[in-house]
Design a protein around this motif. Structure first.
Motif, PDB file in Angstrom:
ATOM      1  N   LEU A 274       0.744  -1.280   0.055  1.00 19.92           N
ATOM      2  CA  LEU A 274      -0.036   0.266   0.106  1.00 19.92           C
ATOM      3  C   LEU A 274       1.000   1.210  -0.014  1.00 19.92           C
ATOM      4  O   LEU A 274       0.499   2.362  -0.708  1.00 19.92           O
ATOM      5  N   ALA A 275       1.978   1.288   1.038  1.00 18.11           N
ATOM      6  CA  ALA A 275       2.891   2.475   0.985  1.00 18.11           C
ATOM      7  C   ALA A 275       3.376   2.716  -0.615  1.00 18.11           C
ATOM      8  O   ALA A 275       3.512   3.752  -0.750  1.00 18.11           O
ATOM      9  N   ASP A 276       3.945   1.575  -1.373  1.00 14.69           N
ATOM     10  CA  ASP A 276       4.394   2.097  -2.590  1.00 14.69           C
ATOM     11  C   ASP A 276       3.338   2.497  -3.557  1.00 14.69           C
ATOM     12  O   ASP A 276       3.432   3.163  -4.396  1.00 14.69           O
ATOM     13  N   LYS A 277       2.193   2.017  -3.400  1.00 14.03           N
ATOM     14  CA  LYS A 277       0.858   2.592  -4.358  1.00 14.03           C
ATOM     15  C   LYS A 277       0.596   4.029  -3.708  1.00 14.03           C
ATOM     16  O   LYS A 277       0.536   4.797  -5.063  1.00 14.03           O
ATOM     17  N   PHE A 278       0.603   4.309  -2.725  1.00 16.14           N
ATOM     18  CA  PHE A 278       0.224   5.690  -2.281  1.00 16.14           C
ATOM     19  C   PHE A 278       1.570   6.503  -2.708  1.00 16.14           C
ATOM     20  O   PHE A 278       0.931   7.586  -3.412  1.00 16.14           O
ATOM     21  N   THR A 279       2.624   6.239  -2.490  1.00 16.18           N
ATOM     22  CA  THR A 279       3.572   6.858  -3.094  1.00 16.18           C
ATOM     23  C   THR A 279       3.699   7.171  -4.581  1.00 16.18           C
ATOM     24  O   THR A 279       3.853   8.362  -5.167  1.00 16.18           O
ATOM     25  N   ALA A 280       3.569   5.992  -5.235  1.00 16.82           N
ATOM     26  CA  ALA A 280       3.433   6.258  -6.706  1.00 16.82           C
ATOM     27  C   ALA A 280       2.391   7.116  -7.344  1.00 16.82           C
ATOM     28  O   ALA A 280       2.219   7.614  -8.149  1.00 16.82           O
ATOM     29  N   GLN A 281       1.325   7.426  -6.224  1.00 15.94           N
ATOM     30  CA  GLN A 281       0.127   8.270  -6.743  1.00 15.94           C
ATOM     31  C   GLN A 281       0.346   9.536  -6.095  1.00 15.94           C
ATOM     32  O   GLN A 281      -0.229  10.338  -6.081  1.00 15.94           O
ATOM     33  N   GLY A 282       1.491   9.887  -5.744  1.00 17.21           N
ATOM     34  CA  GLY A 282       1.919  11.177  -5.401  1.00 17.21           C
ATOM     35  C   GLY A 282       1.927  11.471  -3.801  1.00 17.21           C
ATOM     36  O   GLY A 282       2.221  12.739  -3.368  1.00 17.21           O
ATOM     37  N   ALA A 283       1.609  10.760  -3.103  1.00 15.34           N
ATOM     38  CA  ALA A 283       1.313  10.849  -1.831  1.00 15.34           C
ATOM     39  C   ALA A 283       2.887  10.801  -0.790  1.00 15.34           C
ATOM     40  O   ALA A 283       3.888  10.308  -1.509  1.00 15.34           O
ATOM     41  N   THR A 284       2.884  11.634   0.090  1.00 10.93           N
ATOM     42  CA  THR A 284       3.853  11.393   1.053  1.00 10.93           C
ATOM     43  C   THR A 284       3.638  10.411   2.243  1.00 10.93           C
ATOM     44  O   THR A 284       2.566  10.706   3.237  1.00 10.93           O
ATOM     45  N   VAL A 285       4.346   9.377   2.485  1.00  8.98           N
ATOM     46  CA  VAL A 285       4.032   8.519   3.764  1.00  8.98           C
ATOM     47  C   VAL A 285       4.963   8.807   4.697  1.00  8.98           C
ATOM     48  O   VAL A 285       6.451   8.861   4.543  1.00  8.98           O
ATOM     49  N   VAL A 286       4.575   9.055   6.085  1.00  7.35           N
ATOM     50  CA  VAL A 286       5.430   9.686   6.910  1.00  7.35           C
ATOM     51  C   VAL A 286       5.341   8.473   8.018  1.00  7.35           C
ATOM     52  O   VAL A 286       4.474   7.994   8.368  1.00  7.35           O
ATOM     53  N   GLY A 287       6.514   8.407   9.073  1.00  6.27           N
ATOM     54  CA  GLY A 287       6.724   7.401  10.018  1.00  6.27           C
ATOM     55  C   GLY A 287       6.932   6.071   9.560  1.00  6.27           C
ATOM     56  O   GLY A 287       6.872   5.796   8.587  1.00  6.27           O
ATOM     57  N   GLU A 288       7.304   5.317  10.482  1.00  7.61           N
ATOM     58  CA  GLU A 288       7.597   3.950  10.338  1.00  7.61           C
ATOM     59  C   GLU A 288       6.211   3.153  10.422  1.00  7.61           C
ATOM     60  O   GLU A 288       5.226   3.584  10.833  1.00  7.61           O
ATOM     61  N   TYR A 289       6.058   2.112   9.364  1.00  3.43           N
ATOM     62  CA  TYR A 289       4.730   1.454   9.556  1.00  3.43           C
ATOM     63  C   TYR A 289       4.602   0.909  10.596  1.00  3.43           C
ATOM     64  O   TYR A 289       5.599  -0.011  11.251  1.00  3.43           O
ATOM     65  N   LEU A 290       3.264   0.800  11.262  1.00  5.66           N
ATOM     66  CA  LEU A 290       3.266   0.172  12.677  1.00  5.66           C
ATOM     67  C   LEU A 290       2.549  -1.177  12.079  1.00  5.66           C
ATOM     68  O   LEU A 290       1.296  -1.145  11.929  1.00  5.66           O
ATOM     69  N   LYS A 291       3.452  -2.171  12.303  1.00  2.00           N
ATOM     70  CA  LYS A 291       3.291  -3.430  12.160  1.00  2.00           C
ATOM     71  C   LYS A 291       3.120  -4.149  13.691  1.00  2.00           C
ATOM     72  O   LYS A 291       4.031  -4.355  14.315  1.00  2.00           O
ATOM     73  N   VAL A 292       1.690  -4.536  14.143  1.00  2.00           N
ATOM     74  CA  VAL A 292       1.623  -5.145  15.061  1.00  2.00           C
ATOM     75  C   VAL A 292       1.292  -6.365  15.202  1.00  2.00           C
ATOM     76  O   VAL A 292       0.626  -6.938  14.130  1.00  2.00           O
ATOM     77  N   ASP A 293       1.749  -7.350  15.782  1.00  2.00           N
ATOM     78  CA  ASP A 293       1.522  -8.888  15.995  1.00  2.00           C
ATOM     79  C   ASP A 293       0.510  -9.222  16.327  1.00  2.00           C
ATOM     80  O   ASP A 293       0.300  -9.277  17.677  1.00  2.00           O
ATOM     81  N   LEU A 294      -0.649  -9.307  15.560  1.00  2.57           N
ATOM     82  CA  LEU A 294      -1.937  -9.807  16.219  1.00  2.57           C
ATOM     83  C   LEU A 294      -2.405  -8.680  16.746  1.00  2.57           C
ATOM     84  O   LEU A 294      -2.762  -7.528  16.323  1.00  2.57           O
ATOM     85  N   ALA A 295      -3.203  -8.870  17.898  1.00  2.00           N
ATOM     86  CA  ALA A 295      -3.656  -7.754  18.768  1.00  2.00           C
ATOM     87  C   ALA A 295      -2.856  -6.984  19.669  1.00  2.00           C
ATOM     88  O   ALA A 295      -1.810  -7.381  19.963  1.00  2.00           O
ATOM     89  N   PRO A 296      -2.865  -5.819  19.654  1.00  2.00           N
ATOM     90  CA  PRO A 296      -2.186  -4.648  20.257  1.00  2.00           C
ATOM     91  C   PRO A 296      -2.076  -5.071  21.749  1.00  2.00           C
ATOM     92  O   PRO A 296      -3.195  -5.137  22.344  1.00  2.00           O
TER      93      PRO A 296
END
Length: 148
Positions: free
Chosen positions: A106-128
Motif C-alpha cells: 500500500l505504501a508503494d501504491k500511495f507513493t506512486a500516486q504522489g502521496a507522502t508516507v510519514v513515520g515507520e509502518y506500525l506492524k502489530v503482531d496480532l492484537a495490540p
C-alpha cells in the motif's frame, strides 16, 4: 486540515489499533473521520477529500492484500494523491514468513500516486498490547506533526 482514519479489519485486530488512534485523537481534540472499508461506503476516490490519512490494513495469508482492498487498490491508479500525507498501520501475523507486507504494498501504491508516507509502518503482531499502544501514540504524534 481534514484527517481520516481508514482501515480494513477481518478479525478485529486492525480495528483495535484504529480505535487506539481514535482515542488518542479524541484525547488531543483532533478532528477526524473514521471509515471501516467494507462496512462504510468509502472508495479510493474518497481519499482525495482528505489532507492526511491514517490507513490500516491486515496482511492476508502469505503476504497478500485483504480481499476487501483488492478493488480499492486497483482504483488508486485513477487517483492523484499529491500533497496527501499517509501513515500506515496494521495487524500482522509472525507465523507467516512475509510479515505485514500489505502495508509495504500500500505504501508503494500511495507513493506512486504522489502521496507522502510519514513515520515507520506500525506492524502489530496480532492484537495490540501495551508496548504497541505506545507505538500507536508515537506514530500519531509523527503523523500530526507532519500535518502542521
Amino acid at each position: 486540515m481534514k484527517i481520516a482514519i481508514v482501515y480494513a479489519s477481518m478479525t478485529g485486530n486492525t480495528e483495535m489499533i484504529a480505535e487506539e488512534f481514535k482515542a488518542y485523537f479524541d484525547k488531543h481534540s483532533v478532528e477526524y473521520q473514521s471509515y471501516h472499508i467494507n462496512h462504510d461506503d468509502f472508495f479510493a476516490f474518497d481519499l482525495t477529500d482528505y489532507d492526511a490519512i491514517l490507513f490500516g490494513s491486515y496482511t492476508y495469508g502469505d503476504g497478500e492484500l485483504p480481499f476487501e482492498l483488492e478493488d480499492f487498490y486497483d482504483e488508486l491508479d485513477d487517483e492523484d494523491l499529491s500533497g496527501k500525507i499517509f501513515s500506515l498501520f496494521g495487524s500482522c501475523d509472525s507465523f507467516y514468513p512475509l510479515y505485514g507486507v500489505a502495508l509495504d504494498i500500500l505504501a508503494d501504491k500511495f507513493t506512486a500516486q504522489g502521496a507522502t508516507v510519514v513515520g515507520e509502518y506500525l506492524k502489530v503482531d496480532l492484537a495490540p498490547d501495551g508496548e504497541d499502544i505506545k507505538q500507536v501514540h508515537a506514530l500519531a504524534d509523527t503523523f500530526l506533526n507532519a500535518t502542521k
